[in-house]
Structures are given as structure tokens and as C-alpha cells.
Design an enzyme around this catalytic site. Structure first.
Site, short mmCIF file in Angstrom:
data_model
loop_
_atom_site.label_atom_id
_atom_site.label_comp_id
_atom_site.label_asym_id
_atom_site.label_seq_id
_atom_site.Cartn_x
_atom_site.Cartn_y
_atom_site.Cartn_z
N LYS A 126 0.89 -1.15 0.28
CA LYS A 126 -0.01 -0.14 0.05
C LYS A 126 0.97 1.15 0.01
O LYS A 126 1.86 1.36 0.79
CB LYS A 126 -0.78 0.05 1.24
CG LYS A 126 -1.78 1.10 1.50
CD LYS A 126 -2.86 0.71 2.52
CE LYS A 126 -3.85 1.80 2.67
NZ LYS A 126 -4.65 1.60 3.68
N SER A 201 -9.60 1.55 3.37
CA SER A 201 -8.79 2.33 2.40
C SER A 201 -7.85 1.49 1.84
O SER A 201 -7.25 2.04 0.71
CB SER A 201 -8.01 3.34 3.12
OG SER A 201 -7.28 2.82 4.27
N SER A 225 -9.63 -0.68 7.73
CA SER A 225 -9.11 -0.28 6.27
C SER A 225 -8.28 -1.67 5.80
O SER A 225 -8.19 -1.68 4.35
CB SER A 225 -8.07 0.85 6.14
OG SER A 225 -8.58 1.88 6.59
#
Lengths: 559, 498
Positions: A126, A201, A225
Site C-alpha cells: 500500500k 482504504s 481499512s
């Protein structure tokens, strides 16, 4: 083991044919992001990778049946081919990945591969985890070309174990969002249904694994997330106990809740990742100095603890909050599966949990406003250009205001303003202080629940998914999807989501995965891994493949 | 300025001490002086995302040392808070400091003012990190940032508003300087910025008990400037009040060149800092055993030392002040005492010990410092070691040589760096103290025919004793111990003239 009724038998029967692995790059990496597939030079669709799990891949690479470079090229091909229509990555690190793969192969050739627990495994990281060899943007304009110059501990540990970082995944800006739509670099789609969002997210990390663009990915979980997008994408996603995985190198959202979490298709894959990720890091002041248990061994164990059946607690209020009959069906079937296979289940009342959402958003906003104060364009990142102001004070003021206004997206600005308001005018004791007290009460409620059960089982998200057009514009609606995940975040407990089933809303829509969540007491990751592994032995949902992102439009159920 | 008699100034100080640790308060970057801009930084120092603070144990220890030396109450749990404001020299947009739970609370600061002991109450002492420096280049019209200083550890001392004059405040500040040097936690150098001080000044009518609005004075770079700045501010406030205006709460910047203060442009008084307990640094327990070990290892503070010198050793106030305020002199003196046979940090209750201590003090401050002063040398350069000096004192105190001989020996010691024993042997200077031997000499002197008349005169004029003693002394070539000789001579004379 009986096959569940709604499992499509044809799905498992159609094995991919043996095809030669294409190692040439198919599309030009410099093709601008967002180019529709029709305009690309369309070579044939890349083959599905011939690995059944991370263990399988690692074994093949270490035994030199395949080289790490071959494996890396395979996945880079897939990545380049599909990422345009998924929007899962912000950057493909091609040269760096191939160089790393070379190094892994060299180590194996020299027989120095004892540490290479994840040799050759392609991972996507990420983009709020710092990487030394490429920019890290947190999907924000204010960190557009920012190069941190160092690896986050989590990334460093993966690399040391031989994993190959092939791309940086897209995310909601600074980790703020639950849709995958708040990235300034475009939304991330769900490979199971391209018209839907992947979640957030860590949407990019989830989509990449689901579409087999990599085998493992790293996300970060603040309020859910990792778990929420993993649930939407049919994956196993783990949020470790707070402090178990180092936060050094994680671009902070809310320090008291941020945790790095691995995602993968199989429980064993996630367990392998945890073995490498967990453990004390002196560079993180909140890092726990605890012995790492054998996570992989936990995946073999039955639903028995100390000669007694595992006690599964079912939070009443959470289950009753589900209104969609398709979802209820999946959950009830999953619960009875556990009950039929050695566990005891009991309903628990957890009335405090519903206040978690408000407490989480208050605390996260306050901490986020503090953590994002450093982004002003002065020392790094994007700085606004200034027209001629009149005095020194105005220059400074303008610099800060314009850099931050231009650099941050709307959701980030919303949360900073909320956090700043709460700190400055909310008179801490009134709102922020009370949110912290609610947090303590929620943690206590979990502790009390764990006196009566070993692990909690509840839904991960209250909906099947949301379409791109339907993505709530009103932030409060979007925040509601976090309602089941914030509890474990506030209490710092380990929580894992796994694919409990699959549904179709109509006969023509593609399959949608449905996730369920397991929460255990602190440092009991082995317990949630164990229970989820049992479920994966009892079912074959995790072997389903998303089809919507592929060129061909096969009916996923085919019956 | 007749009106000033009606008012009394109320002054409190806020002092920032830069702690002399090797690395910064929350990261491993070097904490050093000199060096080019941005030589001593690491990613944490400039607030690179993803970096985390790790508390520096030595910095904590130094603050505890300071607090224990001042008699503060030490916290059981340590906590850190974030203080937020936006400024380019503050890399994270917040400073890590302590807000609700400082490491040290209460306590007192003792110092000398006009030769007397004064005591100022302390509100708190806590640990925090410093900001960087911003410099303006008017030629290129840019602002330059240097983060060498960003993140270095500071101890912030806040006093109670107990000070009542500008001079007292300057003395108090000077005392803090000496204390931190003595404790070896900082070099206390105001010119280099190791010590910074702001003063809070207000006035009230004499006899009243309530405090009035105060102003904060910043940018004070030395103790002298502190005195001038406060004087100026007191005067300004008195003028305001006499004109019927009120003193507003504000921050004023001191201009040393023009000897005036100006209202500060930065609206610091209005800033809401939004303190937040730092979520990266959870509260930690402070081990009482650790605190005890720091307390046990604490060197004596200058004031404590002064007390001991005056009360237990009977030194004069002048000597005590001198020897307690200079750490090197103090260390030299202590070593001399040990060498002279006085128990270390002992009670020194015996008269003999006090005598020796006074001798040590005299020889050190008069003879040694005198000799060094002529060559403009510091005590560290002294060719006479503390051990040698103490040995010399021992000889004198035992009576084996007298004061005059002592000076001779000392001169040789200074020149040749030899020990007293070596020199005394070489010169054959041992003093005669044996009573029998002295008696023999005295009888010999008294037996001389020319002395007969004087003996008769002694009956009526006892002061002639000195004449006989002088004779006897020269008989022994000055080697006789004068006191003993005198006693023996007196005894013999008394016998003879009975």
C-alpha cells in the site's frame, strides 16, 4: 466433508490448461494511467499463475523449478495488463522488482536461502508504507513525488524473507476513506464486479490479490481499512494486535490505531506473512516485545482448545443489524458450519459496541489532524507557488494555506478540520475526552465477552458492496460501513476477515464475496488463524475466482 | 521616580536548558554544536513521514538529576504531549513536550544574593524537544532553515513569581547556569544558546497580595541583559500605571542594542496549542530504584557545598563562595582536603580538621591562585597537584614545618613540580617539634652571658618573650616550630624568674 449446495461444481472442474508462461512485457509501462483497454495494443490475456498457494510458489522457487525472475515477470505481465481497468496500483516498480528477483535467485544458487521464507513471492505494498527504491505518495498530491529514502520495517522484513515488491497499491488518501474512491489518482474497482468499488482504504492491495496480480499484499488498518476491502474482495485480511507489527515507516493516520496487516487468498498465506512481519522493532516506541508464536502451525489445528471445543461468541446486536436476507443466509450457514464441526456457539450482548463508530471518528480525526500538521510543503512534498503578498506574515500564512488546500483532497481536509475543531474548541474533556472514555468501555466490554468465549464471530461489513455511482457522497453514510470493524481497532485486538460465502443479487450480476470477521483477545492471532483455517478446510469459497475483470465474460456459476 | 517606592516588581523566570546528551531527545541524530547547517539531522529531525520518536534515556536522567538537586517531587508516570503550532522551524507541526504531568514538580532554587542565601520556588521542570532555526537572508529575499537544533533535548524550568528585583532575577539566572554546569548536564552557555531565559514581569502596590497582569520578555541573551531588560520593563509598567493606563498582557521582544523592548509581532499569547497526549509515546512508569540511584550519585550543589564549608569547616563566607561556585576549584579543594587527611565529605567536627580545612583553603585561594593568577593560568594548568598541596598542608598542620618554610617549599613545588616530601628532604627543612630538643636549645640560649640582663627585664616585661624566641629560632636556623618553641621558652623563663 460435504460440498455446500450453492457451490458451482463447474467452477472447480474448469482447470486452466497448461500454457507456456509469457515473460515478455506486453504493454508499454509508460502508457498513461486510465487508457481504456480498447486503445491498448491487445495481446492475448495472460495465463493464470500456476501456483496453488504461497507455499507452493516458495517451494518451486527454492527448488529452482522456476526462477524468481520468471515468477516476477509472470506477475508483472498480469499487473500491466489488468491494472488499468482495476486502478489497483499507483506505480509498478519493474526494474527494482527484477533486480530483487535476481538477488533472490543468486542467494538460492549459493545455497544461502535459509531465511527466504517468502522466496520469490510477489507482493504489492500500500502506498502509505515507505519504500526506499521508489516514491511513496499516500495517494495524495501533497506527497506527489516524495521519496522517503528508507523502507518501512514491514517492507524491510518482507524483502529480507525474499518477497518481491512489484508495485505500490492505490489507497484512499492518507488512509482516510472506506471506498477506495478518495484517491487523488483514481478509484480502485472490485475485480469481482468492476462496477463496484474495492473498498478502502486498502482497496488497491485487496484488488491486486483478488485478481491474482500478486500473491500477498500489505495494507494498513486504522478503523477497518484492511478488513473491509479484504471482505469485499473475498480475501483473508488480518489486523494484528496493536503493537505487534512495527509502525515505523507507515505514514501515520491515527497513531493509536494504525496497524500494518497482510492480505492473501488463503489463511496459510497470511500466516506465513505474519511469521515474517511480527516482532519487536526498537524504532517503534509502541512495538511489543513478545515472542512470536508459530502462526503456520496454528492453521493445522482443530477447533479444540485445552481439550474443550472452541467457544465462539456471537454479538447479538451486530448480527441483528443485518437486514439483507442474502447476507443473513450466508452468516447463518457459516455459524451452523462451525457449530456442526466441533465449536460451541453462544449469543452475547455487546451494547457498547454501537458507540464505537462515533468514538472512532472523533479520536481518529483528532490524531489525524495532528499527524498531518507536518505536511506544509516546506521541507518536502508539494509547495504552492505564491503570488506577491505584502508582508512576511502573509507570505508564511499564504504558503501554508495554499499548499495544504491544494495538496489535500476533500475527505482529508474534512477530517483535519473536524480534528482541529475538536481539539481547539471542543474543550478536550467534552468530546475528545469522552470519546477516549467510550473507547475504554468498549475495550472492557470485549474483555468481559472473552470471559465467556474464546473468539467472536460477526459480519465484517453490513452491505454486499457499493457501486461506483452509488458511492455515498455524504461522508456519514460511508462511515457507517465501518460499524463492525472499529471495535477491534479501538481496543487494539487482533481481527481477521475471511470469505464466508458468496452471493448473487440477481441472476445476471457477477458473484459477490461475503466476508465474516473473527476477533480474539490480544496476541491471539493464532486463534483467529486457526478458526479461519478450519473454515477454509470445510468450504471451497476461497477457491472461487473473480471473473468480471477478465476479457472473457464467463458466467461465474455456469450451472 | 518617587512613585516607584509604592510598587514592587513581581518576577518569574522560564528557563530552557539545552541538555548535553550525545543524541537528540527523541532520535539518534547527533546533538552537537558547530557544524554546517543541517549537518546533524536525520529523517525524524525534519519530520519525514513514517518516523517515530524514541525517548532518550539520558535526557530523562538529566532532567531528573536537575529536579532531585532542587528537591522536586518526581513523577511516578512519565507522559508526553504534543503542542501544535505552524512555523517553518517546527518540523512536525508540533513539539513533543510535557503538559499535565511534568517529570518534576515543586522544589526550590537556592542562590546567593548580596552575600545572603535566597530561595526561589519552582513550579515545574520538564523535558521537551527544541525547534530548528530560521534565518532571513535579506539580500536574496529568502528564509533559510537549519534543523541542527531541531529535536535537541531541553529542560524547561518554570519558577514561581518569587523574585522581587531585576538584580535578584539576574542572580537567580546565574545560579541556574552554575547549577547545570555543576551537575554536568549542560554547559549553560547563554551566548551559544545552551541556556535561554524569558522573564515574566508585573508590578503591584506594596502591601497587596494579588498579582496583576504580566508581560513576557523574550530574546534575552545574558545575565546582564536580563537585569537591564527587567529594569526597563519595570520602569515602563510603572510609567503606564502612573499615567492611569493599564498593563496589557503581551509578549515583548528585548532589543539589546537599543536597550528597549518592543511588542512582539507573533500573536503567541492568543495561540491555542491544542495539547494532545502523544499517541506514539504511551505513558511509562519511572522506576523508583533508578531515581534513587540518580539521587545517590548526585554531586553536591554549590549551595549545599557552601553550607558545608561554612558550617562544618568554618571557612569564611568569601572562601566558601569562591570554592563552591567554581566546579574545578571545588574539585581541587576537595582533593586537597582528602590529601591533607580530612575524611571525604566528612563531618569535620574535630577542631583539628577545621584547622586543616582552613589551611587548605588559604593555601589554595591565596598562594596557589595568586601564583596562577600572575601567569594568567586556570587551576587546571596548575603545576602543583591537589595531592601535593594537601601533603604540604599536612606537614604544616603536623607542625613539621612552619609557615615561612611552607612558602619556600611551595615556591619550589611550583617551579619543579616535585612533591613536598622530596623538597623538604632535599632542603633538609624539617621543623623541630620535639619538646626536649627545644628545651635544650632554649637552655643554651638562656645560658648565654649576654642574655642575663634581658632575663631580669623579663620579670617586669613579659612581652620580651618574643626576643628570646627570636634568638632561639635563629639558633635553629628557623627550623624550630615557633609555637612550641615559644611555649617551651616561656615555661623555662617562668621557672628562671620565679
Amino acid at each position: 466433508m460435504d460440498e455446500p449446495e450453492n457451490e458451482p461444481a463447474s467452477e472447480l472442474a474448469s482447470e486452466p490448461e497448461d500454457e507456456p508462461i509469457d515473460t515478455e512485457p506486453l504493454t508499454d509501462p509508460s502508457v498513461p494511467y486510465g487508457t481504456p483497454p480498447e486503445q491498448l495494443n491487445r495481446p492475448p490475456e495472460p495465463a493464470r499463475p500456476p501456483f496453488s498457494s504461497v507455499a507452493d510458489l516458495v517451494a518451486k522457487v527454492r527448488s529452482r523449478e522456476m526462477s524468481a525472475v520468471e515468477v516476477t515477470n509472470l506477475y508483472l505481465t498480469r499487473l500491466q495488463y489488468y491494472e488499468v481497468r482495476l486502478g489497483a496500483v499507483v506505480r509498478i516498480t519493474r526494474e527494482q522488482a527484477l533486480a530483487a528477483a535476481e538477488a533472490v535467485d543468486e542467494k538460492i544458487r549459493q545455497g544461502a536461502d535459509e531465511e527466504l521464507f517468502l522466496a520469490g513471492v510477489p507482493v504489492v505494498v500500500k502506498d502509505n508504507l515507505c519504500t526506499a527504491d521508489c516514491p511513496t505518495t499516500a495517494a495524495s498530491k501533497i506527497l506527489e513525488h516524495f521519496e522517503p529514502g528508507y523502507d518501512a520495517t514491514a517492507v524491510e522484513r518482507l524483502r529480507r524473507a525474499g518477497a518481491i515488491v512489484i508495485a505500490k497499491a492505490s489507497l484512499d488518501e492518507f488512509g482516510m476513506g472506506s471506498s477506495g474512491g478518495f484517491s487523488t489518482l483514481g478509484s480502485c474497482r472490485n475485480p469481482w464486479r468492476l462496477s463496484d468499488m474495492a473498498g478502502g482504504s486498502s482497496g488497491g492491495s485487496a484488488a491486486a490479490v483478488a485478481a491474482s496480480l500478486c500473491m500477498l499484499s500489505l495494507g494498513t488498518d486504522t478503523g477497518g481499512s484492511v478488513r473491509q476491502p479484504a471482505s469485499f474482495c473475498g480475501l483473508v485480511g488480518l489486523r494484528p494486535t496493536y503493537g505487534l507489527v512495527s509502525r515505523f515507516g507507515v505514514i501515520a493516520h491515527a497513531c493509536s490505531m494504525d496497524q500494518v496487516g497482510p492480505m492473501g487468498r488463503y489463511v496459510e498465506d497470511v500466516a506465513r506473512a505474519m511469521q515474517v512481519l511480527g516482532g519487536y522493532d526498537p524504532r517503534d516506541p509502541t512495538s511489543l516485545a513478545v515472542e512470536q508464536p508459530d502462526y503456520l502451525a496454528a492453521c493445522e489445528k482443530p477447533l479444540v482448545l485445552d481439550d474443550k471445543p472452541v467457544r465462539i461468541g456471537l454479538p447479538k446486536e451486530a448480527h441483528e443489524a443485518i437486514s439483507d436476507p442474502l447476507l443473513r443466509d450466508v452468516f447463518e450457514t457459516a455459524i451452523s458450519r462451525f457449530a456442526d464441526n466441533g465449536a460451541t456457539t453462544q449469543w452475547l450482548s455487546m451494547p457498547m459496541a454501537k458507540h464505537g463508530l462515533a468514538a472512532y471518528h472523533l479520536i481518529a480525526a483528532v490524531e489525524a489532524a495532528s499527524n498531518l500538521a507536518r505536511y506544509d510543503g516546506v521541507r518536502y512534498g508539494r509547495r504552492a507557488s505564491l503570488a506577491e503578498p505584502t508582508s512576511d506574515e502573509e507570505v508564511l500564512s499564504a504558503l501554508y494555506k495554499r499548499s495544504r488546500q491544494e495538496g489535500f483532497g476533500p475527505e482529508v481536509r474534512r477530517r483535519i478540520i473536524l480534528g482541529a475543531y475538536l481539539r481547539r474548541f471542543g474543550h478536550k474533556e467534552d468530546l475528545f475526552g469522552r470519546a477516549c472514555q467510550v473507547r475504554t468501555l468498549i475495550a472492557r466490554e470485549f474483555a468481559q465477552a472473552f470471559e465467556q468465549c474464546d473468539v467472536l464471530l460477526l459480519p465484517t461489513v453490513p452491505i454486499i458492496g457499493f457501486a461506483v455511482e452509488d458511492t455515498p457522497n455524504v461522508p456519514l453514510e460511508l462511515y457507517q460501513t465501518d460499524v463492525f470493524t472499529v471495535g477491534a481497532s479501538l481496543a487494539g485486538l487482533p481481527a481477521l476477515t475471511f470469505m464466508a460465502g458468496a452471493v448473487r443479487t440477481t441472476t445476471t450480476t457477477p458473484t459477490s464475496p461475503v466476508g465474516m470477521q473473527l476477533i480474539a483477545p490480544r496476541l491471539q492471532e493464532t486463534l483467529v488463524l486457526r478458526v479461519a483455517a478450519v473454515y477454509q478446510r470445510l468450504t471451497t469459497f476461497h477457491k472461487l475466482e473473480p471473473k468480471d475483470y477478465l476479457d472473457s465474460e464467463e458466467d461465474p456459476f455456469g450451472v | 521616580m518617587n512613585n516607584s517606592v509604592e510598587y514592587e516588581p513581581i518576577i518569574g523566570l522560564e528557563i530552557h536548558v539545552r541538555l548535553h546528551t550525545r543524541s537528540k531527545a527523541f532520535s539518534g541524530a547527533p546533538s552537537e554544536f558547530g557544524g554546517r547547517p543541517n549537518d546533524y539531522i536525520d529523517p525524524y529531525s525534519i519530520g519525514v513521514p513514517g518516523t517515530l520518536p524514541i525517548p532518550n534515556r539520558l535526557a530523562l536522567e538529566y532532567v531528573l538529576r536537575l529536579g532531585l538537586a532542587c528537591g522536586c517531587a518526581i513523577a511516578r508516570m512519565g507522559e508526553f504531549a504534543r503542542k501544535h503550532y505552524f512555523y517553518p522551524d517546527l518540523p512536525k507541526g508540533y513539539q513533543i513536550t510535557q503538559s499535565d504531568a511534568p517529570l518534576c514538580e515543586g522544589g526550590r532554587l537556592d542562590f546567593l544574593f548580596c552575600g545572603e542565601k535566597r530561595s526561589v520556588g519552582l513550579l515545574r521542570i520538564h523535558l521537551e524537544e527544541d525547534a530548528g532555526k530560521m534565518l532571513h537572508d535579506p539580500v536574496r529575499n529568502v528564509s533559510l532553515l537549519d534543523f541542527n537544533r531541531a529535536g535537541t533535548p531541553l529542560a524547561e524550568i518554570v519558577t514561581q513569581p518569587d523574585l522581587r528585583s531585576a538584580k535578584e532575577a539576574a542572580e537567580c539566572l546565574s545560579a541556574v547556569q552554575k547549577l547545570v554546569r555543576f551537575l554536568r548536564i549542560s554547559d549553560g552557555n547563554m551566548e551559544e544558546g545552551s541556556l535561554r531565559c524569558d522573564a515574566n514581569v508585573s508590578i503591584r502596590r506594596k502591601g497587596e497580595t494579588l498579582f496583576c497582569e504580566r508581560t513576557e520578555l523574550k530574546n534575552i541573551n545574558s545575565c546582564k541583559q536580563m537585569e537591564r531588560a527587567i529594569e526597563s520593563e519595570i520602569g515602563r509598567q510603572i510609567d503606564l500605571v502612573n499615567r492611569g493606563e493599564t498593563v496589557t498582557k503581551e509578549t515583548r521582544r528585548w532589543d539589546a542594542e537599543h536597550e528597549r523592548s518592543f511588542p512582539s509581532r507573533k500573536k503567541e499569547a492568543e495561540t491555542e496549542y491544542a495539547y494532545l497526549p502523544d499517541p506514539d509515546l504511551p505513558p511509562f512508569a519511572i522506576d523508583p530504584m533508578w531515581v534513587q540511584s540518580i539521587a545517590a550519585a548526585l554531586p553536591e550543589t554549590p549551595m549545599q557545598r557552601r553550607e558545608r564549608y561554612m558550617k562544618r569547616m568554618g571557612l569564611s563566607a568569601y572562601d566558601a563562595n569562591l570554592l563552591s561556585t567554581d566546579p574545578e576549584l571545588g574539585a581541587f579543594f576537595e582533593a586537597t582536603l582528602v590529601s591533607a587527611g580530612i575524611p571525604e565529605k566528612g563531618e569535620a567536627s574535630a577542631e583539628e580538621d577545621r584547622r586543616r580545612a582552613k589551611l587548605c583553603a588559604n593555601w589554595l585561594t591565596t598562594e596557589l591562585l595568586g601564583a596562577l593568577g600572575q601567569q594568567n593560568r586556570p587551576v587546571a594548568w596548575s603545576p602543583v597537584s591537589a595531592e601535593s598541596l594537601g601533603e604540604l598542608v599536612r606537614y604544616i598542620a603536623d607542625g613539621r614545618i612552619n609557615g615561612k618554610q611552607g612558602k619556600e617549599v611551595f615556591a619550589h613545588m611550583y617551579e619543579s613540580r616535585q612533591t613536598p616530601t622530596e623538597i623538604i628532604e632535599r632542603l633538609g627543612l624539617c621543623q623541630i617539634t620535639d619538646t626536649a630538643e627545644l628545651a635544650t636549645v632554649c637552655r643554651r640560649v638562656l645560658a648565654e652571658p649576654t642574655i642575663e640582663k634581658q632575663i631580669q627585664k623579663y620579670k617586669t616585661n613579659p612581652k620580651l618573650l618574643g626576643f628570646f624566641v627570636g634568638h632561639a629560632l635563629s639558633e635553629t636556623q628557623g627550623k624550630a616550630n615557633p609555637e612550641r618553641l615559644s611555649a617551651v621558652m616561656q615555661q623555662l623563663l617562668d621557672e628562671k624568674t620565679r
